[in-house]
Scaffold this motif. Structure first.
Motif, PDB file in Angstrom:
ATOM      1  N   GLU A 180       0.840  -1.206   0.000  1.00  0.00           N
ATOM      2  CA  GLU A 180       0.000   0.000   0.000  1.00  0.00           C
ATOM      3  C   GLU A 180       0.870   1.250   0.000  1.00  0.00           C
ATOM      4  OE1 GLU A 180      -3.565   0.244   2.656  1.00  0.00           O
ATOM      5  OE2 GLU A 180      -2.527   2.001   3.426  1.00  0.00           O
ATOM      6  N   VAL A 181       0.480   2.225  -0.816  1.00  0.00           N
ATOM      7  CA  VAL A 181       1.143   3.535  -0.766  1.00  0.00           C
ATOM      8  C   VAL A 181       0.102   4.605  -0.473  1.00  0.00           C
ATOM      9  CG1 VAL A 181       3.099   3.075  -2.290  1.00  0.00           C
ATOM     10  CG2 VAL A 181       0.928   3.837  -3.288  1.00  0.00           C
ATOM     11  N   THR A 182       0.517   5.623   0.281  1.00  0.00           N
ATOM     12  CA  THR A 182      -0.315   6.808   0.471  1.00  0.00           C
ATOM     13  C   THR A 182       0.419   7.979  -0.157  1.00  0.00           C
ATOM     14  OG1 THR A 182      -1.130   5.913   2.559  1.00  0.00           O
ATOM     15  CG2 THR A 182      -1.491   8.261   2.169  1.00  0.00           C
ATOM     16  N   LEU A 183      -0.198   8.573  -1.173  1.00  0.00           N
ATOM     17  CA  LEU A 183       0.410   9.714  -1.860  1.00  0.00           C
ATOM     18  C   LEU A 183       0.134  10.967  -1.036  1.00  0.00           C
ATOM     19  CD1 LEU A 183      -0.795   8.856  -5.496  1.00  0.00           C
ATOM     20  CD2 LEU A 183       1.303   8.117  -4.326  1.00  0.00           C
ATOM     21  N   LEU A 184       1.188  11.729  -0.755  1.00  0.00           N
ATOM     22  CA  LEU A 184       1.053  12.847   0.176  1.00  0.00           C
ATOM     23  C   LEU A 184       1.275  14.211  -0.460  1.00  0.00           C
ATOM     24  CD1 LEU A 184       3.118  11.638   3.265  1.00  0.00           C
ATOM     25  CD2 LEU A 184       0.632  11.546   2.947  1.00  0.00           C
ATOM     26  N   GLY A 185       0.420  15.153  -0.074  1.00  0.00           N
ATOM     27  CA  GLY A 185       0.604  16.555  -0.426  1.00  0.00           C
ATOM     28  C   GLY A 185      -0.360  17.375   0.410  1.00  0.00           C
ATOM     29  N   GLN A 186      -0.068  18.656   0.618  1.00  0.00           N
ATOM     30  CA  GLN A 186      -0.992  19.499   1.398  1.00  0.00           C
ATOM     31  C   GLN A 186      -2.291  19.722   0.644  1.00  0.00           C
ATOM     32  OE1 GLN A 186      -0.811  20.033   4.345  1.00  0.00           O
ATOM     33  NE2 GLN A 186       1.329  20.092   4.951  1.00  0.00           N
ATOM     34  N   ASN A 187      -2.223  19.685  -0.675  1.00  0.00           N
ATOM     35  CA  ASN A 187      -3.413  19.873  -1.495  1.00  0.00           C
ATOM     36  C   ASN A 187      -3.194  19.085  -2.782  1.00  0.00           C
ATOM     37  OD1 ASN A 187      -5.449  20.747  -3.153  1.00  0.00           O
ATOM     38  ND2 ASN A 187      -4.965  22.924  -3.002  1.00  0.00           N
ATOM     39  N   VAL A 188      -3.455  17.772  -2.711  1.00  0.00           N
ATOM     40  CA  VAL A 188      -3.106  16.900  -3.843  1.00  0.00           C
ATOM     41  C   VAL A 188      -3.855  17.300  -5.119  1.00  0.00           C
ATOM     42  CG1 VAL A 188      -2.423  14.882  -2.479  1.00  0.00           C
ATOM     43  CG2 VAL A 188      -4.810  15.156  -3.187  1.00  0.00           C
ATOM     44  N   ASP A 189      -5.023  17.919  -4.951  1.00  0.00           N
ATOM     45  CA  ASP A 189      -5.819  18.264  -6.133  1.00  0.00           C
ATOM     46  C   ASP A 189      -5.167  19.343  -6.986  1.00  0.00           C
ATOM     47  OD1 ASP A 189      -8.175  16.563  -5.568  1.00  0.00           O
ATOM     48  OD2 ASP A 189      -8.205  17.792  -3.765  1.00  0.00           O
ATOM     49  N   SER A 190      -4.201  20.047  -6.435  1.00  0.00           N
ATOM     50  CA  SER A 190      -3.537  21.037  -7.290  1.00  0.00           C
ATOM     51  C   SER A 190      -2.201  20.500  -7.825  1.00  0.00           C
ATOM     52  CB  SER A 190      -3.367  22.378  -6.572  1.00  0.00           C
ATOM     53  OG  SER A 190      -2.564  22.228  -5.440  1.00  0.00           O
ATOM     54  N   TYR A 191      -2.000  19.175  -7.665  1.00  0.00           N
ATOM     55  CA  TYR A 191      -0.807  18.555  -8.281  1.00  0.00           C
ATOM     56  C   TYR A 191      -0.809  18.865  -9.775  1.00  0.00           C
ATOM     57  CZ  TYR A 191       2.467  15.109 -10.081  1.00  0.00           C
ATOM     58  OH  TYR A 191       3.520  14.507 -10.724  1.00  0.00           O
ATOM     59  N   LYS A 192       0.316  19.329 -10.283  1.00  0.00           N
ATOM     60  CA  LYS A 192       0.428  19.566 -11.726  1.00  0.00           C
ATOM     61  C   LYS A 192       1.888  19.461 -12.130  1.00  0.00           C
ATOM     62  CE  LYS A 192      -2.135  21.969 -15.136  1.00  0.00           C
ATOM     63  NZ  LYS A 192      -3.251  21.077 -15.120  1.00  0.00           N
ATOM     64  N   TRP A 193       2.135  18.614 -13.105  1.00  0.00           N
ATOM     65  CA  TRP A 193       3.496  18.473 -13.618  1.00  0.00           C
ATOM     66  C   TRP A 193       3.486  18.777 -15.114  1.00  0.00           C
ATOM     67  CZ3 TRP A 193       8.427  18.092 -12.231  1.00  0.00           C
ATOM     68  CH2 TRP A 193       9.348  17.696 -13.201  1.00  0.00           C
ATOM     69  N   THR A 194       4.270  19.775 -15.495  1.00  0.00           N
ATOM     70  CA  THR A 194       4.394  20.094 -16.909  1.00  0.00           C
ATOM     71  C   THR A 194       5.826  19.798 -17.318  1.00  0.00           C
ATOM     72  OG1 THR A 194       2.975  21.952 -16.344  1.00  0.00           O
ATOM     73  CG2 THR A 194       3.766  21.863 -18.597  1.00  0.00           C
TER      74      THR A 194
END
Ligand code: SAH
Ligand code: SF4
Ligand code: F3S
Length: 465
Positions: free
Chosen positions: A195-209
């Motif tokens: 199992e992995v838990t992907l972490l970020g303070q606001n994952v919905d604004s993850y963006k990679w260009t």
């Protein structure tokens, strides 16, 4: 002889995950990890600033470590993480309480800073970065059960919620290269993680260009894209993530969640308050109605999904009516779980500069108790209603109460206790098991194992040799 470092982590999962990056950087510098401070040459406290109490706990711990240091010649004490900025002032301007202060974006400089410390100086680096994501550093898993792991996908935060210190301690938001994330997950699978838990303070604004969009023929990767990339790594890797932000959570993400059996049907969606007036002052970027619409969308996509939240009581200007609206929102949503806090004013934040911290302490406390009572009443009902259902549980280890039982978590993140069994039917950490729920309390469930299965989507049991 190798040196030993002891790292103690406070605060959120991102801090714990950072400690694993620090352990990796120090391993290359010849350090092995120690299980206790007593055995260590270097003690690092990875600190949290989110509420005053969190900082107070760390200050106490620094004193304890300094007492230990006085008895142990040559031992060094350092502060990492979110309190680094403030500790820098203490270190440089006031009493020299620690040897080393390093902020969340400066961990690569640890070996150099430790050289300075070795030569008898105090060392500091609290610079925040716009680019650092530690993308290619393979974390050394600390306190690991060998089954579940955290993977940081982004750092910092650009949201500026009025109460929150994170943008000041962790700097601007930046996303990590999706390929490095997928690679880390592949390696975890190869090591037997489930199992992995992907972490970020606001994952919905993850963006990679990509720097050169033509290079791989694709454009930007958003969180929904990333989530499906990780879900594709293996059907036997269960995927969680945290934290969603109500203003940014998209139906595209919810659609991806429904598509993959190995993505847990669980959303942590911090509401903070049920009153639109308070939400506005908090600068959260959504209203009560917007939040309830997001909840409706989760329920539409995944009727059985678990939903948890964070709530703050007694934010600046919160009236009794505002508080009642928080309670009524809780009644309406019926959260499975919640983290609940009294508002604690943090330096530099918008709220500290703009609004008086005017709700009396005893009112904050009373409202917190009411919020906790509300949560317990709804969450207890939810667990009791689970009796008779079948759930897929990932076994994490032996139950703390008895070696005859194992514990794990279901999709909804509820702890489930099951008998260990014996002989051919004995279950072990890392097994996915289909469980029938027999009883429930407000916090956990008990069940019986129906079958061990190869991955969450499998209906057929593993054949027993
Ligand atoms: N990024 C996440 C939250 C990170 S902090 C989000 O946006 O939801 C975790 C929780 O701590 C917050 O959701 C909030 O409920 C609480 N918190 C943050 N600052 C606080 C403060 N000054 N006082 C009390 N609680 C706070
Ligand atoms: Fe803090 Fe808001 Fe960012 Fe969460 S989204 S870390 S609460 S500023
Ligand atoms: Fe605390 Fe920093 Fe996390 S302030 S909650 S450790 S981001």
């Amino acid at each position: 002889m190798s040196k030993k470092v002891y790292i103690e982590s406070y605060g959120c999962q991102m801090n714990h995950s950072d400690s694993e990056i620090v352990a990796s950087i120090l391993a290359k510098d010849g350090y092995t990890t120690a299980a206790t401070a007593e055995e260590a040459d270097l003690v690092l406290l990875n600190t949290c600033s989110i509420r005053e109490k969190a900082e107070y706990t760390v200050m106490q711990r620094i004193n304890e470590m300094n007492a230990l240091k006085a008895k142990k010649r040559g031992m060094k004490v350092g502060v990492l993480g979110c309190m680094a900025e403030r500790m820098r002032e203490d270190l440089l301007e006031k009493k020299k309480v620690v040897d080393l202060v390093v902020g969340p974006d400066a961990y690569r400089s640890l070996p150099l800073l430790l050289d300075e410390v070795e030569s008898g100086q105090k060392a500091v680096n609290v610079l925040l970065s716009r680019e650092e994501t530690y993308a290619e550093i393979e974390p050394v898993r600390l306190d690991s059960n060998g089954v579940t792991a955290f993977v940081t996908i982004m750092r910092g935060c650009d949201n500026m919620c009025a109460f929150c210190v994170v943008p000041f301690t962790r700097g601007r938001e930046r996303s990590r290269d999706p390929h490095s994330i997928v690679e880390e997950c592949r390696q975890l699978v190869a090591k037997g993680y489930k199992e992995v838990t992907l972490l970020g303070q606001n994952v919905d604004s993850y963006k990679w260009t990509p720097k050169d969009p033509m290079a791989n023929g694709s454009g930007a990767t958003d969180f929904a894209d990333l989530l499906s990339m990780v879900a594709e790594v293996s059907p036997a890797l269960r995927v969680r993530y945290s934290t969603s932000h109500p203003k940014d959570m998209t139906d595209k993400v919810l659609a991806v969640m429904t598509r993959y059996a190995n993505i847990c049907k669980y959303v942590h969606l911090p509401v903070q308050s049920g009153s639109s007036d308070v939400l506005k002052r908090m600068n959260r970027g959504y209203s009560r109605e917007w939040y309830l619409d997001r909840i409706a969308s989760i329920r539409k996509h995944m009727p059985g999904a678990a939903i948890s939240t964070d709530i703050i009581t007694g934010f600046c200007g919160e009236t009794e009516e505002d508080h009642q609206q928080t309670l009524s929102l809780m009644e309406e949503v019926r959260f499975d779980m919640a983290f609940m806090f009294k508002y604690s004013e943090r330096p530099k934040t918008l709220a500290a500069r703009k609004y008086p911290d005017d709700v009396p302490e005893e009112v904050k406390s009373r409202r917190l108790q009411e919020v906790i009572a509300k949560l317990n009443s709804t969450a207890g009902d939810l667990r009791r209603n689970a009796v008779g259902e079948e759930r897929v549980v990932l076994v994490e280890g032996e139950s703390k109460r008895s070696a005859e039982f194992m514990y794990g978590r279901d999709d909804q993140y509820t702890t489930v206790i099951v008998p260990r069994g014996s002989g051919a039917t004995e279950i072990k950490a890392g097994d996915f098991v289909r469980v029938r729920i027999l009883s429930g309390t407000s916090a956990s469930l008990k069940g019986e194992v129906i079958a061990v299965i190869p991955h969450p989507a499998a209906m057929e049991p593993l054949s027993i040799a």
